[in-house]
Design a protein around this motif. Structure first.
Motif, mmCIF file in Angstrom:
data_model
loop_
_atom_site.group_PDB
_atom_site.id
_atom_site.type_symbol
_atom_site.label_atom_id
_atom_site.label_comp_id
_atom_site.label_asym_id
_atom_site.label_seq_id
_atom_site.Cartn_x
_atom_site.Cartn_y
_atom_site.Cartn_z
ATOM 1 N N GLY A 160 0.795 -1.223 0.000
ATOM 2 C CA GLY A 160 0.000 0.000 0.000
ATOM 3 C C GLY A 160 0.824 1.267 0.000
ATOM 4 N N SER A 161 2.117 1.173 0.278
ATOM 5 C CA SER A 161 2.951 2.377 0.242
ATOM 6 C C SER A 161 3.138 2.819 -1.209
ATOM 7 C CB SER A 161 4.301 2.135 0.919
ATOM 8 O OG SER A 161 5.035 1.144 0.236
ATOM 9 N N ARG A 162 3.334 4.112 -1.417
ATOM 10 C CA ARG A 162 3.317 4.640 -2.784
ATOM 11 C C ARG A 162 4.669 5.091 -3.322
ATOM 12 N NH1 ARG A 162 -0.847 8.850 -3.918
ATOM 13 N NH2 ARG A 162 0.319 10.024 -2.386
ATOM 14 N N HIS A 163 5.686 5.176 -2.474
ATOM 15 C CA HIS A 163 6.981 5.709 -2.916
ATOM 16 C C HIS A 163 8.099 4.815 -2.382
ATOM 17 C CE1 HIS A 163 4.618 9.242 -3.893
ATOM 18 N NE2 HIS A 163 4.172 9.248 -2.651
ATOM 19 N N THR A 164 8.199 3.622 -2.929
ATOM 20 C CA THR A 164 9.085 2.616 -2.358
ATOM 21 C C THR A 164 9.987 2.002 -3.421
ATOM 22 O OG1 THR A 164 7.331 2.116 -0.772
ATOM 23 C CG2 THR A 164 9.101 0.516 -0.943
ATOM 24 N N ALA A 165 11.215 1.712 -3.007
ATOM 25 C CA ALA A 165 12.150 0.981 -3.862
ATOM 26 C C ALA A 165 12.811 -0.094 -3.005
ATOM 27 C CB ALA A 165 13.203 1.912 -4.447
ATOM 28 N N PHE A 166 13.151 -1.193 -3.640
ATOM 29 C CA PHE A 166 13.779 -2.318 -2.956
ATOM 30 C C PHE A 166 15.188 -2.502 -3.520
ATOM 31 C CE2 PHE A 166 9.239 -2.897 -2.790
ATOM 32 C CZ PHE A 166 9.019 -3.254 -1.473
ATOM 33 N N TYR A 167 16.130 -2.839 -2.644
ATOM 34 C CA TYR A 167 17.516 -3.015 -3.069
ATOM 35 C C TYR A 167 18.095 -4.250 -2.390
ATOM 36 C CZ TYR A 167 18.908 -1.298 1.477
ATOM 37 O OH TYR A 167 19.088 -1.172 2.820
ATOM 38 N N ASN A 168 19.164 -4.751 -2.964
ATOM 39 C CA ASN A 168 19.852 -5.908 -2.396
ATOM 40 C C ASN A 168 20.510 -5.481 -1.081
ATOM 41 O OD1 ASN A 168 21.802 -7.871 -1.716
ATOM 42 N ND2 ASN A 168 22.004 -8.498 -3.843
ATOM 43 N N PRO A 169 20.103 -6.058 0.053
ATOM 44 C CA PRO A 169 20.624 -5.613 1.343
ATOM 45 C C PRO A 169 22.099 -5.962 1.587
ATOM 46 C CG PRO A 169 19.233 -7.524 1.649
ATOM 47 C CD PRO A 169 19.120 -7.137 0.194
ATOM 48 N N GLU A 170 22.716 -6.635 0.638
ATOM 49 C CA GLU A 170 24.144 -6.944 0.758
ATOM 50 C C GLU A 170 24.987 -6.116 -0.210
ATOM 51 O OE1 GLU A 170 25.083 -8.727 3.287
ATOM 52 O OE2 GLU A 170 22.986 -9.103 3.774
ATOM 53 N N LYS A 171 24.363 -5.136 -0.874
ATOM 54 C CA LYS A 171 25.095 -4.314 -1.849
ATOM 55 C C LYS A 171 24.972 -2.834 -1.495
ATOM 56 C CE LYS A 171 25.017 -7.525 -5.645
ATOM 57 N NZ LYS A 171 24.757 -7.745 -7.046
ATOM 58 N N PRO A 172 25.902 -2.314 -0.691
ATOM 59 C CA PRO A 172 25.829 -0.903 -0.298
ATOM 60 C C PRO A 172 25.935 0.050 -1.488
ATOM 61 C CG PRO A 172 27.913 -1.878 0.399
ATOM 62 C CD PRO A 172 27.059 -2.996 -0.106
ATOM 63 N N GLU A 173 26.579 -0.383 -2.572
ATOM 64 C CA GLU A 173 26.684 0.478 -3.755
ATOM 65 C C GLU A 173 25.305 0.736 -4.363
ATOM 66 O OE1 GLU A 173 28.082 -2.629 -3.649
ATOM 67 O OE2 GLU A 173 30.130 -2.127 -3.062
ATOM 68 N N GLU A 174 24.449 -0.281 -4.331
ATOM 69 C CA GLU A 174 23.098 -0.138 -4.864
ATOM 70 C C GLU A 174 22.294 0.834 -4.000
ATOM 71 O OE1 GLU A 174 19.272 -3.013 -5.798
ATOM 72 O OE2 GLU A 174 21.266 -3.927 -5.711
ATOM 73 N N LEU A 175 22.419 0.708 -2.684
ATOM 74 C CA LEU A 175 21.742 1.634 -1.778
ATOM 75 C C LEU A 175 22.281 3.046 -1.959
ATOM 76 C CD1 LEU A 175 19.856 2.349 0.552
ATOM 77 C CD2 LEU A 175 21.635 1.546 2.138
ATOM 78 N N LYS A 176 23.564 3.167 -2.067
ATOM 79 C CA LYS A 176 24.192 4.487 -2.277
ATOM 80 C C LYS A 176 23.629 5.164 -3.514
ATOM 81 C CE LYS A 176 27.935 6.702 -4.399
ATOM 82 N NZ LYS A 176 28.314 6.753 -5.798
ATOM 83 N N GLY A 177 23.480 4.407 -4.593
ATOM 84 C CA GLY A 177 22.940 4.968 -5.827
ATOM 85 C C GLY A 177 21.518 5.475 -5.654
#
Length: 194
Positions: A160-177
């Motif tokens: 139900g959330s409207r502004h969400t993205a999911f990332y690999n929790p073992e890849k800090p580079e992906e979160l950083k981006g």
């Protein structure tokens, strides 16, 4: 669904009168979520206890990478860990206590936490294991961006959330981006969770 109820009653002979379901009360949250004026510093928040499976180190690594790329003045990451709670918290503070963009705030009572929800620009939730990520449910009421671990519990909790993205929790580079895109005003990658 009836067979599930019966199976639980057989496994755990507990009277229904002894079971209390207490969902979070959101009235106060929505009331305190007034529009914020544009700030120079983009604020990320991670509210959790200092346990290894909560994966604080990935946020710390992503923050360190981001700070090296864009500088410390454009963002901050508020953590509900002080750095003295246990060995894991001490290790986190030893490793990343010198990263200026990371704020080791420590435990927050409910009122303080909700104030932080209201002023934060984005919730990050990288936990590796959860039955239910309560801060996700609480923060979703503010209708702000959330960056969540790409794990089954997060999809269920964020429904139900409207502004969400999911990332690999073992890849800090992906979160950083993703963090950098939000700081730059790019929300095109955020989606509604059905």
């Amino acid at each position: 669904q009836e067979w599930i109820r019966k199976a639980f009653e057989e496994m755990l002979p507990i009277s229904r009168s002894k079971i209390i379901v207490a969902p979070p009360k959101n009235e106060a949250i929505i009331q305190s979520s007034l529009p914020q004026e544009k700030k120079e510093t983009f604020t990320f928040l991670y509210a959790s206890s200092p346990n290894v499976h909560k994966n604080f180190e990935q946020i710390c690594r992503a923050s360190q990478l981001l700070e090296a790329t864009i500088g410390k003045a454009k963002f901050k990451v508020v953590l509900t860990v002080k750095g003295t709670e246990n060995m894991y918290a001490q290790w986190l503070h030893e490793q990343w206590g010198n990263v200026d963009s990371i704020v080791f705030h420590g435990f927050m009572d409910k009122k303080t936490l909700y104030q932080h929800y209201a002023t934060a620009d984005c919730l990050i939730f990288p936990s590796r294991i959860e039955t239910w990520g309560l801060p996700i449910s609480e923060f979703a009421q503010y209708d702000k961006p959330m960056l969540l671990a790409d794990l089954p519990y997060a999809y269920e909790t964020a429904a139900g959330s409207r502004h969400t993205a999911f990332y690999n929790p073992e890849k800090p580079e992906e979160l950083k981006g993703m963090m950098q895109r939000l700081i730059d005003g790019d929300t095109s990658f955020l989606k509604e969770v059905e």
